[in-house]
Write a protein that holds these residues in place. Structure first.
Motif, PDB file in Angstrom:
ATOM      1  N   THR A  93       0.834  -1.209   0.000  1.00  0.00           N
ATOM      2  CA  THR A  93       0.000   0.000   0.000  1.00  0.00           C
ATOM      3  C   THR A  93       0.864   1.253   0.000  1.00  0.00           C
ATOM      4  OG1 THR A  93      -1.757  -1.166   1.193  1.00  0.00           O
ATOM      5  CG2 THR A  93      -1.796   1.239   1.250  1.00  0.00           C
ATOM      6  N   ARG A  94       1.939   1.254   0.786  1.00  0.00           N
ATOM      7  CA  ARG A  94       2.830   2.408   0.808  1.00  0.00           C
ATOM      8  C   ARG A  94       3.488   2.620  -0.555  1.00  0.00           C
ATOM      9  NH1 ARG A  94       5.196   5.431   4.663  1.00  0.00           N
ATOM     10  NH2 ARG A  94       3.089   5.204   5.521  1.00  0.00           N
ATOM     11  N   ARG A  95       3.852   1.547  -1.221  1.00  0.00           N
ATOM     12  CA  ARG A  95       4.445   1.691  -2.553  1.00  0.00           C
ATOM     13  C   ARG A  95       3.416   2.234  -3.548  1.00  0.00           C
ATOM     14  NH1 ARG A  95       7.716  -2.976  -5.998  1.00  0.00           N
ATOM     15  NH2 ARG A  95       8.409  -1.589  -7.685  1.00  0.00           N
ATOM     16  N   TYR A  96       2.171   1.765  -3.440  1.00  0.00           N
ATOM     17  CA  TYR A  96       1.114   2.301  -4.291  1.00  0.00           C
ATOM     18  C   TYR A  96       0.970   3.813  -4.086  1.00  0.00           C
ATOM     19  CZ  TYR A  96      -0.631  -2.363  -5.544  1.00  0.00           C
ATOM     20  OH  TYR A  96      -0.760  -3.633  -6.045  1.00  0.00           O
ATOM     21  N   GLU A  97       0.995   4.222  -2.824  1.00  0.00           N
ATOM     22  CA  GLU A  97       0.815   5.649  -2.524  1.00  0.00           C
ATOM     23  C   GLU A  97       1.960   6.485  -3.089  1.00  0.00           C
ATOM     24  OE1 GLU A  97      -1.592   4.902   1.699  1.00  0.00           O
ATOM     25  OE2 GLU A  97       0.518   5.475   1.691  1.00  0.00           O
ATOM     26  N   PRO A 115      -6.525   4.280   1.842  1.00  0.00           N
ATOM     27  CA  PRO A 115      -7.372   5.414   2.247  1.00  0.00           C
ATOM     28  C   PRO A 115      -6.885   6.745   1.692  1.00  0.00           C
ATOM     29  CG  PRO A 115      -6.933   3.975   4.117  1.00  0.00           C
ATOM     30  CD  PRO A 115      -6.053   3.503   3.006  1.00  0.00           C
ATOM     31  N   LEU A 116      -5.564   6.940   1.651  1.00  0.00           N
ATOM     32  CA  LEU A 116      -5.031   8.196   1.121  1.00  0.00           C
ATOM     33  C   LEU A 116      -5.339   8.347  -0.363  1.00  0.00           C
ATOM     34  CD1 LEU A 116      -1.530   8.655   2.809  1.00  0.00           C
ATOM     35  CD2 LEU A 116      -3.527  10.125   3.018  1.00  0.00           C
ATOM     36  N   ILE A 117      -5.096   7.313  -1.131  1.00  0.00           N
ATOM     37  CA  ILE A 117      -5.372   7.360  -2.566  1.00  0.00           C
ATOM     38  C   ILE A 117      -6.864   7.562  -2.812  1.00  0.00           C
ATOM     39  CG2 ILE A 117      -5.339   6.013  -4.694  1.00  0.00           C
ATOM     40  CD1 ILE A 117      -2.749   4.779  -3.789  1.00  0.00           C
ATOM     41  N   SER A 118      -7.693   6.905  -2.014  1.00  0.00           N
ATOM     42  CA  SER A 118      -9.147   7.068  -2.171  1.00  0.00           C
ATOM     43  C   SER A 118      -9.565   8.504  -1.904  1.00  0.00           C
ATOM     44  CB  SER A 118      -9.882   6.118  -1.226  1.00  0.00           C
ATOM     45  OG  SER A 118      -9.578   4.769  -1.533  1.00  0.00           O
ATOM     46  N   VAL A 142       1.708   9.259  -6.414  1.00  0.00           N
ATOM     47  CA  VAL A 142       2.200  10.640  -6.505  1.00  0.00           C
ATOM     48  C   VAL A 142       2.861  10.863  -7.863  1.00  0.00           C
ATOM     49  CG1 VAL A 142       3.812  12.311  -5.535  1.00  0.00           C
ATOM     50  CG2 VAL A 142       2.497  10.842  -4.010  1.00  0.00           C
ATOM     51  N   GLY A 143       3.723   9.921  -8.263  1.00  0.00           N
ATOM     52  CA  GLY A 143       4.365  10.031  -9.567  1.00  0.00           C
ATOM     53  C   GLY A 143       3.352  10.000 -10.708  1.00  0.00           C
ATOM     54  N   PHE A 144       2.315   9.177 -10.546  1.00  0.00           N
ATOM     55  CA  PHE A 144       1.259   9.121 -11.560  1.00  0.00           C
ATOM     56  C   PHE A 144       0.563  10.467 -11.709  1.00  0.00           C
ATOM     57  CE2 PHE A 144      -3.410   8.623 -11.958  1.00  0.00           C
ATOM     58  CZ  PHE A 144      -3.471   8.296 -13.312  1.00  0.00           C
ATOM     59  N   HIS A 179       6.178   0.843 -11.443  1.00  0.00           N
ATOM     60  CA  HIS A 179       6.153  -0.591 -11.686  1.00  0.00           C
ATOM     61  C   HIS A 179       4.998  -1.270 -10.958  1.00  0.00           C
ATOM     62  CE1 HIS A 179       9.968  -0.150 -13.694  1.00  0.00           C
ATOM     63  NE2 HIS A 179      10.493   0.419 -12.623  1.00  0.00           N
ATOM     64  N   ALA A 180       4.726  -0.883  -9.725  1.00  0.00           N
ATOM     65  CA  ALA A 180       3.628  -1.498  -8.979  1.00  0.00           C
ATOM     66  C   ALA A 180       2.270  -1.096  -9.537  1.00  0.00           C
ATOM     67  CB  ALA A 180       3.715  -1.110  -7.505  1.00  0.00           C
ATOM     68  N   LEU A 181       2.174   0.102 -10.077  1.00  0.00           N
ATOM     69  CA  LEU A 181       0.904   0.594 -10.626  1.00  0.00           C
ATOM     70  C   LEU A 181       0.674   0.155 -12.067  1.00  0.00           C
ATOM     71  CD1 LEU A 181       0.561   4.277  -9.340  1.00  0.00           C
ATOM     72  CD2 LEU A 181      -0.672   2.263  -8.582  1.00  0.00           C
TER      73      LEU A 181
END
Length: 332
Positions: free
Chosen positions: A102-106, A178-181, A110-112, A145-147
């Protein structure tokens, strides 16, 4: 197998809950398997009949029975420790990996957002910008990469005619952050009002990056409390080692000498030589170490990460360390 998958999807079982359920069942099975032979052995001792009129010494029989009972309890204690480790270790690993994921997604989200704002500034529309970011030709140039699987899914939805709002909402739901949402909801609402632009996307990316930076600083500042909890567990083990190796044998020998083997009253309490067993104290010390290790790990998770379940990994580490050290001077 197909029915199991239908059940899994229908009731929306989380992966971590499923792992916890399987681990608990395995732990219960281990305890049951260990209890059954102990019960059969105890029954065999009760049904023992002396042969050829031989009557065993009563004191020897009592001592042997007490020794066997104490050994059975010690073995059961160790089985329970292993069962607890079996129950919580897979779940703690899954929670840890999910938190890291989840932290890597977050961080990549940001880069996205930064990439999305740049493409919008270049003149692309939001849907075209997402397809451009998900393009395999640009994958090596992006740190997403994760996204990548989620972006490719979003690009496929765009090809099916799904709107920008639904694409962002679906992506945020699949990432389970939750942050991304929260920031995705702001972008979606701005898009529905027709106000989605470079400034809003860029502002969301800056704010999300600052939020993640604050969380990293908070975790770093709370590391000292984690160190204190680990140090406290080691100090407890050291104190128990000193009690077991020096102070406790001296006290028990003095008490045994004072009562003379027939029982006496000291400081208002009645002692007898049969009750002065250092093995019972060692068992109690072992219980203290294991219970404190489990509870300390839960507290560590609540303090450092805000959720008790994140402390199970610390409980596993502390329990393994405590059990390993206990093998040296407590468990015989």
């Amino acid at each position: 197998m197909i029915n199991f998958k239908k059940f899994y999807v229908r009731y929306k079982l989380k992966r971590e809950h499923f792992i916890l359920l399987i681990s608990i069942l395995a732990a219960i099975t281990l305890i049951v398997i260990s209890i059954i032979p102990a019960g059969q052995e105890k029954q065999a001792k009760i049904e023992y009949t002396p042969e050829e009129g031989y009557i065993p010494d009563k004191n020897v029989t009592i001592n042997q029975t007490q020794g066997g009972t104490q050994e059975t309890r010690n073995n059961l204690d160790q089985v329970i420790v292993f069962a607890i480790l079996i129950a919580i270790t897979p779940y703690s690993i899954e929670v840890y990996l999910a938190s890291k994921r989840t932290r890597r997604y977050e961080e990549e989200f940001v880069g996205f957002l930064y990439e999305l704002s740049e493409l919008l500034r270049g003149g692309l529309d939001p849907l075209g910008a997402i397809k451009e970011i998900a393009s395999p030709a640009l994958e090596s140039e992006r740190s997403l990469h994760a996204l990548t699987p989620h972006l490719q899914k979003a690009a496929a939805q765009i090809g099916w005619g799904v709107s920008f709002e639904d694409v962002i909402s679906t992506m945020a739901e699949s990432l389970k952050s939750p942050l991304i949402s929260k920031y995705s909801y702001l972008i979606v609402q701005a898009a529905r009002l027709g106000a989605v632009n470079t400034a809003i996307i860029l502002k969301s990316a800056d704010d999300l990056e600052k939020t993640l930076q604050l969380e990293r600083e908070k975790e770093a500042s709370l590391k000292e409390y984690l160190f204190i909890i680990y140090a406290a567990q080691l100090i407890l083990i050291g104190l128990i080692f000193m009690l077991n190796s020096t102070l406790l044998p001296s006290i028990l020998s003095m008490m045994s000498a004072s009562v003379g083997g027939k029982g006496a009253t000291t400081f208002g309490f009645s002692f007898s030589s049969s009750g002065l067993n250092i093995t019972k104290f060692r068992t109690g010390f072992f219980h203290v170490i294991m219970i404190n290790a489990f509870a300390s790990g839960i507290i560590a998770g609540q303090l450092t990460e805000g959720k008790a379940r994140h402390g199970l990994k610390h409980s596993v580490i502390l329990m393994i360390v405590g059990y390993t050290i206990s093998l040296a001077f407590l468990i015989k």
